[in-house]
Design an enzyme around this catalytic site. Structure first.
Site, PDB file in Angstrom:
ATOM      1  N   HIS A 110       0.845  -1.211   0.000  1.00 44.05           N
ATOM      2  CA  HIS A 110       0.000   0.000   0.000  1.00 44.05           C
ATOM      3  C   HIS A 110       0.877   1.257   0.000  1.00 44.05           C
ATOM      4  CE1 HIS A 110      -3.861   1.977   1.750  1.00 44.05           C
ATOM      5  NE2 HIS A 110      -3.286   2.737   0.845  1.00 44.05           N
ATOM      6  N   HIS A 127       1.609   5.108  -2.172  1.00 42.31           N
ATOM      7  CA  HIS A 127       1.170   6.105  -3.161  1.00 42.31           C
ATOM      8  C   HIS A 127       2.403   6.717  -3.815  1.00 42.31           C
ATOM      9  CE1 HIS A 127      -3.048   5.991  -1.885  1.00 42.31           C
ATOM     10  NE2 HIS A 127      -2.537   5.725  -0.685  1.00 42.31           N
ATOM     11  N   LEU A 128       2.528   6.534  -5.117  1.00 44.14           N
ATOM     12  CA  LEU A 128       3.686   7.088  -5.838  1.00 44.14           C
ATOM     13  C   LEU A 128       3.346   8.405  -6.527  1.00 44.14           C
ATOM     14  CD1 LEU A 128       5.366   3.902  -7.381  1.00 44.14           C
ATOM     15  CD2 LEU A 128       6.043   5.176  -5.335  1.00 44.14           C
ATOM     16  N   HIS A 161      -5.574  -0.660   5.629  1.00 46.95           N
ATOM     17  CA  HIS A 161      -5.395   0.189   6.817  1.00 46.95           C
ATOM     18  C   HIS A 161      -6.517   0.102   7.856  1.00 46.95           C
ATOM     19  CE1 HIS A 161      -7.848   2.682   4.265  1.00 46.95           C
ATOM     20  NE2 HIS A 161      -6.857   3.285   3.654  1.00 46.95           N
ATOM     21  N   ASP A 194       0.963   2.709   3.782  1.00 51.81           N
ATOM     22  CA  ASP A 194       0.069   3.744   3.230  1.00 51.81           C
ATOM     23  C   ASP A 194       0.873   5.030   3.010  1.00 51.81           C
ATOM     24  OD1 ASP A 194      -2.055   5.172   2.300  1.00 51.81           O
ATOM     25  OD2 ASP A 194      -3.165   5.221   4.183  1.00 51.81           O
ATOM     26  N   HIS A 251       2.697  14.280   0.463  1.00 49.47           N
ATOM     27  CA  HIS A 251       1.979  15.527   0.179  1.00 49.47           C
ATOM     28  C   HIS A 251       2.976  16.670   0.150  1.00 49.47           C
ATOM     29  CE1 HIS A 251      -2.118  14.126   0.204  1.00 49.47           C
ATOM     30  NE2 HIS A 251      -1.893  13.449   1.319  1.00 49.47           N
TER      31      HIS A 251
END
Lengths: 325, 427
Positions: free
Chosen positions: B63, B65-66, B235, B308, B312
């Site tokens: 899990h 995020h790229l 999650h 996860d 940002h």
């Protein structure tokens, strides 16, 4: 940077903020209320201005509409001879999409001593405190805190009832959306007063008892209180779909403060603006039991005291300031 | 084949005297390990054990995020996989909530090509369950799976429609890849900024109640049981959710679950700081919930630790709490955080943490199982349990620095990562 910034000025106390009631200890509250009482004496004179904060700059940065809080901070700073600057979000660079941090950095270039901020988002005062060297006062952030409101309410209660310790305060209404309620519950606990929150079950936040208050949905419980503190019913939260209460009519019937629900000897307070006929019956709002005007007056002296407290070394100097004036 | 990586010659190296700990393979002892051309060729008892050094199967993160395509300022395949390598990972799966969404062959194909060019560690791509993550129409799951999708998820959003969820479960039989679900009943969690409880009441932040997660888990487990398909719950954050997964497993539903290091180490108490780096979805929950997650990890209800990892941009987190986006990064700190806050204090055994970071997620997603045994391709991580290091912005390999651990000193560090036979990280 701080040393350069302050060069040529009398020594100031370390940089402090008033972001939440939890920033205060009981002795801080006693000191601020004591200072406010001293300052109140100055308001009885013909010339009401004191030189205490001459040359200091207080910036009021208001991202939400406000009448009494903004005017109260503005006048408080002026009464202490500080320069003031008030910025509202509408008609400013905020309209053009500037971030809060960038606005704060812009203001910081004017070297303000205090930034008073009201913002619809919780945590906004912390962003300003992190981005500037000013003392920051939270004048309301979302549903979180409004610490000067809590202090002025304590001041009003003490003036009216002669004490704070042991008082029982019933806070009635929309607790869920109220920064006033959160701040006041904490402040009352700090000075040894007892609080009961009275609200529809949908407007009582789950877990709020951890702040040290009792909760009930039964309006009859206010009979046990010394102070009935009425919260504004937030119309905007009553839109279809929000469904916190079925209707304002039912809310008023079950939780409205009507003359028959207030017993002799109780005082009634409201942070304003009031929705007459919704959370408070006009007959109560206009009665001798209501301290609403006293709260507004207290707002001025308490905010003077807060600004004074942040920028000077304390109560000894306040006496001197009055003498000089 | 669902993992993609840039090629290159495989490495040859020796690791002498480390404690080799492969919980799934039943290996625990001091060994000299030889890796030749990327394959483990020798595993011999060592004369002397090096202090604090542990060689374990490398980690698998299901899990991540790229942020590619669309937000390359926040992360890229290159930066995200470099962060994964530094965290000890030999395989990661990237989520599809990008811009554009990974919901068609062209976007997935471009990502696979990017991974073949840039990915430091083998990377798989999870495609969307619904087109545009809109929750109303299935993606072409069979085509996406044939192209190499590692699984399907609408992560970041729940599949609100029970009808569409049922269709996705049915159709996953054709696609042959797992469904991974973000569980959130949106009319209950609406506007929620943090866990609903005493701290949210105190702060005035809108609450995201724990039952908003568990009611959706219960719904989807019921659908999975009815359709006799498998599910992976992402999650998991709350006690009720662990109980729901456990009950479903007990009645034979093929459901696996993951928990993140931040949910395992922190509670909603941390939100009192109003630090936007502790704002995540699902939110940090109560101590009681955290204990339930730890119990779930111990008894295997929760088979996987997943970061996860959610990068940002700094300016997006540098705002009031209510305006900040949800999510924190975690690839580079996952092991050290778990070691510092859970293993060293004796809350969880090291073996369990290693297993849940490696074999557990690999099995849940049908990925190659990292093993330390002669003949295996080397997917190993060398850990120094005595090391101390401070998490700093400067040394973060991710393009974003929204970590809840910034400035904190952690125990236990990744010294070397070997993924698919190549040394991808060396401290």
């Amino acid at each position: 940077m701080a040393e350069i910034r302050l060069a040529g000025r009398p020594p100031s106390p370390p940089r402090r903020h008033l972001l939440a009631v939890s920033d205060l200890g009981r002795e801080d509250v006693e000191r601020i209320l004591g200072t406010a009482a001293t300052l109140a004496r100055s308001l009885d004179r013909e010339v009401k201005k004191l030189p205490a904060l001459r040359g200091r700059l207080v910036v009021n940065l208001f991202y939400e509409s406000s009448t009494r809080t903004l005017s109260s901070f503005d006048l408080a700073a002026k009464r202490l001879s500080a320069d003031t600057m008030s910025l509202r979000s509408s008609g400013s660079s905020v309209d053009k999409g500037e971030s809060l941090k960038d606005t704060a950095l812009t203001l910081a270039a004017y070297d303000p001593d205090v930034i008073v901020i009201r913002h619809p988002c919780i945590g906004a005062p912390q962003v300003v405190a992190g981005a500037t060297a000013a003392h920051v006062v939270n004048a309301g952030d979302g549903k979180h805190q409004h610490p000067t409101q809590a202090l002025l309410d304590l001041y009003t209660m003490r003036e009216a009832l002669g004490r704070l310790e042991g008082l029982h305060v019933a806070i009635v209404g929309d607790v869920l959306h109220s920064r006033v309620a959160r701040s006041l519950v904490e402040a009352l606990a700090l000075v040894g007063a007892r609080t009961t929150l009275v609200a529809p079950p949908t407007l009582l936040p789950r877990g709020i008892e951890a702040l040290g208050c009792a909760t009930t949905t039964d309006i009859r419980e206010i009979a046990h209180a010394d102070v009935v503190y009425v919260l504004r019913m937030q119309h905007e939260r009553m839109l279809p779909g929000a469904a916190f209460v079925p209707s304002l009519r039912e809310y008023t019937a079950l939780w409205g403060i009507t003359p028959d629900r207030v017993r002799a000897g109780q005082v009634v307070m409201h942070p304003g603006p009031m929705n007459r006929g919704v959370e408070i019956d006009p007959r109560v709002a206009d009665s001798g039991a209501a301290l609403v005007s006293e709260q507004v007056r207290a707002g001025l002296v308490v905010r003077m005291a807060v600004l004074y407290d942040l920028l000077t070394s304390g109560p000894v100097e306040i006496v001197r300031a009055l003498e000089v004036a | 084949m669902t993992l993609f990586c840039r090629g290159g010659a495989r490495d040859t190296l020796r690791i002498e005297g480390a404690r080799v700990l492969d919980p799934a393979g039943g290996v625990d002892g001091a060994f000299d390990v030889a890796i030749e051309h990327g394959r483990i060729t020798r595993l011999e008892p060592a004369a002397e054990a090096a202090r604090g050094l542990v060689l374990a199967p490398a980690f698998v993160d299901p899990h991540v995020h790229l942020r590619t395509p669309g937000r390359e300022d926040e992360e890229t395949v290159a930066s995200g996989t470099a962060a994964a390598a530094a965290g000890g990972y030999c395989a990661i799966l990237a989520m599809p909530n990008t811009d554009p969404v990974v919901d068609c062959a062209s976007v997935l194909g471009a990502l696979i090509e990017a991974a073949r060019a840039e990915a430091v560690v083998p990377t798989g791509f999870v495609a969307a369950i619904s087109r545009g993550l809109r929750g109303d129409q299935l993606t072409e799951m069979a085509e996406l799976a044939a192209l190499g999708a590692a699984g399907f998820s609408d992560d970041g959003k729940p599949v609100v429609s029970a009808g569409l969820m049922r269709r996705a479960l049915q159709y996953s039989a054709v696609a042959g890849r797992p469904l991974a679900l973000h569980e959130e009943e949106p009319t209950l969690s609406r506007d929620g900024q943090m866990h609903e409880g005493a701290v949210s009441a105190e702060l005035g932040l809108a609450g995201w109640p724990s039952v908003a997660e568990s009611t959706m888990i219960e719904r989807d487990c019921a659908l999975a049981a009815y359709e006799q398909r498998s599910l992976h719950i992402m999650h998991v954050s709350a006690r009720e959710s662990v109980a729901a997964v456990r009950a479903a497993q007990a009645r034979g539903v093929a459901v696996t679950a993951e928990a993140t290091p931040h949910h395992l180490c922190l509670t909603d108490d941390a939100v009192r700081t109003l630090d936007t780096n502790v704002k995540m979805n699902p939110p940090l929950r109560s101590e009681d919930d955290r204990q339930a997650l730890l119990d779930g990890l111990r008894d295997g209800t929760i088979a996987c630790v997943a970061t996860d990892h959610a990068p940002h941009a700094r300016h997006e987190k540098d705002v009031p709490f209510e305006e900040a986006p949800f999510g924190v990064i975690g690839l580079e700190t996952a092991f050290s955080a778990l070691y510092t806050f859970l293993v060293e204090p004796g809350v969880l055994p090291l073996e369990l943490v290693l297993e849940r970071m490696s074999a557990g997620p690999a099995q849940a997603f049908g990925l190659p199982l990292p093993r330390i045994a002669e003949g295996e391709v080397a997917n190993v991580v060398l850990l120094d349990l005595e090391a101390r290091w401070t998490v700093s912005e400067e040394e973060t390999r991710s393009r974003s620095v929204n970590s809840w651990l910034l400035g904190r000193t952690l125990r236990g560090a990744v010294v070397k990562t070997v993924a698919d036979g190549r040394v991808v990280f060396a401290a």
